[in-house]
Scaffold this motif. Structure first.
Motif, PDB file in Angstrom:
ATOM      1  N   ASP A   3       0.812  -1.208   0.000  1.00  0.00           N
ATOM      2  CA  ASP A   3       0.000   0.000   0.000  1.00  0.00           C
ATOM      3  C   ASP A   3       0.851   1.265   0.000  1.00  0.00           C
ATOM      4  N   VAL A   4       2.171   1.130   0.143  1.00  0.00           N
ATOM      5  CA  VAL A   4       3.084   2.273   0.029  1.00  0.00           C
ATOM      6  C   VAL A   4       3.614   2.355  -1.398  1.00  0.00           C
ATOM      7  N   TYR A   5       4.214   1.273  -1.869  1.00  0.00           N
ATOM      8  CA  TYR A   5       4.699   1.239  -3.248  1.00  0.00           C
ATOM      9  C   TYR A   5       3.629   0.594  -4.131  1.00  0.00           C
ATOM     10  N   THR A   6       2.579   1.385  -4.394  1.00  0.00           N
ATOM     11  CA  THR A   6       1.530   0.945  -5.319  1.00  0.00           C
ATOM     12  C   THR A   6       2.039   1.040  -6.750  1.00  0.00           C
ATOM     13  N   ASP A   7       1.259   0.489  -7.670  1.00  0.00           N
ATOM     14  CA  ASP A   7       1.656   0.582  -9.077  1.00  0.00           C
ATOM     15  C   ASP A   7       1.769   2.032  -9.529  1.00  0.00           C
ATOM     16  N   GLN A   8       0.899   2.904  -8.981  1.00  0.00           N
ATOM     17  CA  GLN A   8       0.956   4.307  -9.364  1.00  0.00           C
ATOM     18  C   GLN A   8       2.276   4.936  -8.911  1.00  0.00           C
ATOM     19  N   VAL A   9       2.696   4.626  -7.684  1.00  0.00           N
ATOM     20  CA  VAL A   9       3.956   5.171  -7.168  1.00  0.00           C
ATOM     21  C   VAL A   9       5.126   4.662  -8.002  1.00  0.00           C
ATOM     22  N   ILE A  10       5.129   3.361  -8.309  1.00  0.00           N
ATOM     23  CA  ILE A  10       6.223   2.785  -9.106  1.00  0.00           C
ATOM     24  C   ILE A  10       6.262   3.432 -10.489  1.00  0.00           C
ATOM     25  N   LYS A  11       5.095   3.636 -11.104  1.00  0.00           N
ATOM     26  CA  LYS A  11       5.073   4.246 -12.431  1.00  0.00           C
ATOM     27  C   LYS A  11       5.594   5.679 -12.394  1.00  0.00           C
ATOM     28  N   ARG A  12       5.302   6.383 -11.316  1.00  0.00           N
ATOM     29  CA  ARG A  12       5.831   7.748 -11.205  1.00  0.00           C
ATOM     30  C   ARG A  12       7.346   7.742 -10.979  1.00  0.00           C
ATOM     31  N   MET A  13       7.829   6.758 -10.221  1.00  0.00           N
ATOM     32  CA  MET A  13       9.273   6.620 -10.062  1.00  0.00           C
ATOM     33  C   MET A  13       9.931   6.303 -11.411  1.00  0.00           C
ATOM     34  N   ILE A  14       9.253   5.473 -12.205  1.00  0.00           N
ATOM     35  CA  ILE A  14       9.770   5.140 -13.542  1.00  0.00           C
ATOM     36  C   ILE A  14       9.845   6.401 -14.408  1.00  0.00           C
ATOM     37  N   LYS A  15       8.805   7.205 -14.356  1.00  0.00           N
ATOM     38  CA  LYS A  15       8.801   8.423 -15.166  1.00  0.00           C
ATOM     39  C   LYS A  15       9.880   9.394 -14.705  1.00  0.00           C
TER      40      LYS A  15
END
Length: 1000
Positions: free
Chosen positions: A879-891
């Motif tokens: 719930d901390v590293y959600t897919d949205q957070v990971i995708k933003r880190m990727i960007k």
């Protein structure tokens, strides 16, 4: 094994290649005159320099017919030259102190190697493997001398050396110096490698319980006369100078202690061994006497070693180790008991046992710690500096500049402590006249250097000052101060207390006004005002300082007091109390408010209630800064007073809005949600907007932890905040200068007031809240309000964001610019309360992401993961590293041109994004470590693509790295799922830790 072979070869190879210049006749004559030369009272050159000359001649390389350089020949001439060098050392009785001071390391190494050779120590033999008890006494002594020198040289090389200022550059001299430096470094390297063996040899020597012998000139002559001698081989090894077993043990213990002490810098346990050896040396010297020793020992240095070992090996529960001031100071510095440290320095001012350099070194260490951010040490630094300064004064030294700097802004507390130190540092009954004269001069110069008469009176009226200065001296001091400032008029008779200064018409009004501005003592303020009003009735003394400010709601009431003295006193006490409260000087604020309360109770019920309200606010501040900061709940009495203030219905009482805000915030911070939601009176909710807002917050927070999040109270709170943020509100400016927004609403909520600051944009600041759940609620509300904009591109995530409505009927009425700034301010404030809340960190990261600050966004995304996973040693919660957070880190990584990081992060998604990963790996202009990151990839498909990509580009080295990563057995697709997950988790951990080190 000694450093014979390599070092002697290096020594000979570094000499200039010139053929021998000395004829055989001259050489024999030189040998014959040597003994006469050594018998001179002060031979020229000194005997030790002869060693250098003889060994240099014996080690000169030769040149053959083909003009090739050859090692020095082992002929009779060179053997006798070496023997002459040994004779000079024997004349000096093999005193290592003398030899080490005059000979370089390469020369002394060559000399001792020759001693080993002539003493029948087989070349290439490890000394540690030799049984000293079975060797002839001179042979054993030669081994001891060599290993003692080796240990001493290692210890000496660890000391800092003062660089000699070079003279005019000369090429041949510089070459010689450079050769000798390189040779010394090579020998030191060998000696350090053999240090453990040398220590074992010396430890073994301590077990020898017999006398040994060292070669003399006579024994060396006997060796030379033996016909079968080859390199000094002889059986005459029992003759020579006798060295007793006690003397040997004493020297060996001292040298072992020195090497153990030097090794203790990296291994604290070795200090115990050093202590044992040094104290053994001390016992042997006490037993045999230092004069009987054949080899001298620096007893002052030995005492310093013993003292240092006592300090370094002492423990807090070992009372016997606390006998010396050094060990006590070391213990205090180590444990942080700085008040005890000050006490030790104060006690030493009487005994003066601590050296000046040691006192200064302790003060420097305290200053360094204070400069590193430990503000609590500022007071300790001042106190230790005062103790050192008084010690300097008593010993007739110059006062240090640090004391002058610390006394640029004196205070009553500083003067009190200085006088305490002065009184405790001198015993007037037994002190000499010289000490009394120095202390009196110091106090007198202090008075002359101060501009504030308050502090001058404190010193001049002190008992020590009166006893040290005679009446004539005090009169002279007053005359000097009159010349310095004509306005000053001091009473020649010493007073017993600063507060007993009698009112006098001759006292300058400006001087009293100055004291009035500085004083925070309510009774002294009252006395000064009485004196001032006795001198003139035309002045309004509450106006003499532009720093004295009271809120406008109070000012009109106070200035309505008819009696001018009472008006001045109430105004000044109130202003000074508010100022002390603002600078968190709560002790003086309480004294000033209490005095003001006592005064106004006699004539004004309205002002009495005002003072009770201000004292309530002061008590809230005091608790929050003291016990509340450590989590201790406030006393029930304080909670009752806060409720009483909110429920107060006394008419015509001037009220400050900040008190209502602080009271509601206080109840929210301490989770008084039951009172705010259920027990607060309904009329109070309808008339006090702060209570209404607090009630809505409390009701929302109260229902959040439950199994079902209630939306009714959340919707009410949402509507109120939307109204506050609406630009259609009518702006009004309050008495305190802030803009209030008033919005009329046709509902049971009534009128809601809210302050909005323009600094420089509009930001809504609710309360000084600290309760995490309340902060989270407000934060999620504003985040949701920020996200409902139609033109929003990047949503911000927040906890409990689903409880708020998802739309607003009139979007155009909301000032979203103010909302955005409010979100930034709120999350920044929340992180000052708890910097390890991962949800708040994610919000901060999302804000940076939305504003295109990608490096800062990555910093906070990584910090959020680190704080909830023990720096990634545990798995980051999904719930901390959600897919949205990971995708933003990727960007973020992609826009920072860190394409290999992009590919690795694509593995973190629930479904691996191969398209993005492959596209990133195709980029050749990457700003990250590229192939060094391949060890963090666990997806075989990505690794296979990397192998293909590098093969296509002809990048053989990178292709091999990728193949090596694929070939790891733990990535085999046939492995159980648990093994594959473990391999992935381990690579995730290492990658995230590497990223954290990069962005933190």
């Amino acid at each position: 094994m000694s450093a014979e072979a390599a070092d002697r070869e290096a020594a000979t190879s570094s000499r200039p290649c010139t053929p021998p210049q000395t004829s055989w006749f001259e050489f024999v004559l030189e040998e014959a005159l040597l003994e006469q030369h050594l018998q001179k009272p002060s031979p020229d050159p000194p005997p030790v320099q002869l060693i250098v000359q003889f060994l240099e001649q014996a080690s000169k390389p030769s040149v053959n017919e083909q003009n090739q350089v050859q090692p020095p020949p082992d002929n009779k001439r060179n053997r006798i030259l070496k023997l002459l060098a040994l004779k000079v050392a024997a004349h000096l009785k093999w005193d290592l102190d003398v030899l080490e001071k005059s000979l370089s390391v390469p020369v002394l190494n060559m000399l001792l190697n020759e001693l080993l050779c002539i003493s029948k120590v087989p070349p290439g033999t490890k000394h540690v493997d030799v049984d000293l008890s079975s060797l002839p006494p001179t042979t054993a002594m030669a081994i001891l001398l060599y290993n003692r020198w080796a240990i001493r040289t290692i210890v000496q090389s660890s000391f800092p050396v003062k660089q000699v200022k070079p003279g005019p550059p000369q090429l041949n001299v510089m070459n010689h110096i450079q050769q000798e430096k390189e040779l010394t470094e090579n020998i030191l390297k060998v000696l350090k490698e053999q240090a453990a063996d040398s220590i074992l040899v010396l430890e073994g020597a301590l077990k020898l319980n017999k006398d040994l012998y060292v070669h003399t000139i006579r024994t060396l002559d006997l060796l030379a006369m033996e016909p079968g001698m080859v390199n000094g081989e002889t059986e005459s090894s029992t003759a020579g100078l006798k060295i007793s077993a006690e003397e040997i043990q004493c020297q060996v213990c001292y040298d072992l202690g020195a090497i153990y002490f030097q090794q203790g810098s990296t291994n604290a346990a070795v200090h115990e061994k050093a202590k044992e050896k040094f104290f053994k040396t001390k016992e042997l010297i006490a037993k045999n006497g230092s004069s009987s020793l054949h080899f001298t020992i620096d007893e002052e240095r030995l005492a310093g070693y013993c003292q240092a070992c006592e300090v370094l090996t002492s423990s807090s529960d070992d009372a016997s180790q606390q006998a010396t001031p050094y060990s006590k100071i070391h213990s205090c510095m180590k444990s942080g008991k700085y008040q005890d440290l000050v006490k030790i320095f104060l006690e030493d001012n009487l005994t003066l046992s601590l050296p000046e350099q040691f006192r200064q070194s302790v003060l420097r260490e305290l200053f360094q710690k204070a400069q590193q951010g430990n503000d609590a040490l500022d007071e300790v630094c001042f106190k230790v500096c005062v103790c050192n300064t008084v010690c300097d004064v008593l010993q007739g030294r110059i006062i240090d500049i640090q004391f002058c700097q610390l006394f640029l802004k004196p205070s009553k507390e500083k003067i009190d402590f200085l006088l305490e130190v002065c009184s405790g540092s001198i015993n007037l009954e037994s002190a000499s006249e010289e000490l009394k004269r120095r202390m009196a001069a110091f106090l007198k110069n202090l008075c002359l250097g101060m501009e504030d008469l308050q502090f001058v009176f404190m010193i001049s009226s002190h008992e020590l000052f009166i006893k040290l200065l005679k009446d004539d001296e005090r009169k002279l001091l007053i005359d000097q101060m009159r010349k310095r400032s004509p306005r000053i008029n001091l009473c020649t008779k010493p007073v017993t207390s600063f507060y007993d200064i009698p009112a006098s018409a001759s006292v300058n009004i400006g001087q009293l006004e100055h004291q009035l501005i500085l004083s925070v003592d309510p009774w002294r303020i009252r006395q000064i005002l009485i004196e001032l009003h006795g001198m003139t009735s035309e002045r309004q003394f509450w106006t003499i300082s532009n720093k004295w400010e009271v809120p406008n709601v109070y000012g009109s009431v106070i200035l309505g007091i008819k009696d001018s003295l009472t008006r001045d006193l109430v105004y000044i006490l109130m202003a000074k109390g508010l100022h002390c409260c603002a600078i968190k000087d709560f002790v003086h604020a309480k004294q000033l408010f209490a005095a003001c309360l006592e005064l106004v109770t006699e004539f004004s019920p309205k002002l009495r209630q005002v003072m009770l309200n201000e004292m309530l606010l002061l008590d809230i501040y005091t608790h929050e800064a003291g016990a509340g900061a450590s989590g201790e709940r406030p006393p029930s009495d304080l909670i009752s007073r806060v409720r009483g203030y909110l429920e107060m219905r006394v008419p015509d009482i001037p009220l400050r809005q900040v008190i209502a805000e602080e009271c509601v915030a206080f109840l929210l911070n301490w989770c008084e949600n039951e009172y705010l939601t259920m027990q607060v009176p309904l009329p109070l909710v309808q008339t006090n907007p702060y209570v209404k807002l607090g009630q809505l917050l409390a009701a929302t927070c109260k229902e959040l932890p439950g199994p079902k999040e209630s939306r009714r109270t959340a919707k009410d709170l949402w509507e109120v905040v939307v109204q506050i943020c609406s630009v259609s509100n009518q702006h009004k400016r309050g008495n305190d200068g802030r803009v209030s927004l008033i919005k009329h609403r046709e509902s049971t909520l009534g009128i809601m007031y809210r302050y909005v600051e323009f600094c420089p944009f509009m930001g809504i600041l609710f309360f000084p809240l600290q309760e995490p759940l309340v902060l989270t609620t407000i934060l999620s509300l504003f985040v949701k309000l920020h996200n409902v904009r139609e033109d929003i591109v990047n949503d911000i995530a927040a906890e409990h964001i689903s409880i708020w409505p998802s739309s607003i009927p009139n979007l155009q009425s909301v000032d979203f610019e103010a909302v955005a700034i409010t979100v930034k301010e709120l999350v920044s404030y929340a992180l000052t309360i708890n910097a390890n809340n991962h949800f708040w960190l994610i919000i901060q990261a999302d804000i940076y992401f939305a504003t295109n600050q990608y490096s800062a966004a990555l910093h906070y995304y990584l910090q959020a993961g680190a704080v909830c996973s023990d720096f990634f040693n545990k798995m980051v919660p999904p719930d901390v590293y959600t897919d949205q957070v990971i995708k933003r880190m990727i960007k973020c990584c992609s826009l920072l041109n860190c394409h290999t990081q992009v590919a690795i992060l694509c593995q973190f998604l629930r479904e691996v994004d191969y398209k993005t990963a492959f596209k990133a790996l195709q980029e050749q202009n990457s700003h990250d470590a590229m192939d060094s990151y391949y060890e963090y990839i666990w997806d075989v498909t990505i690794l296979e693509y990397l192998t293909y990509l590098h093969h296509k580009r002809g990048e053989t080295d990178k292709r091999q790295i990728a193949i090596k990563a694929i070939g790891q057995t733990e990535l085999n697709a046939s492995n159980p799922e648990e093994v594959l997950q473990l391999a992935a988790q381990r690579r995730k951990k290492k990658f995230l830790q590497a990223m954290a080190k990069l962005y933190f």
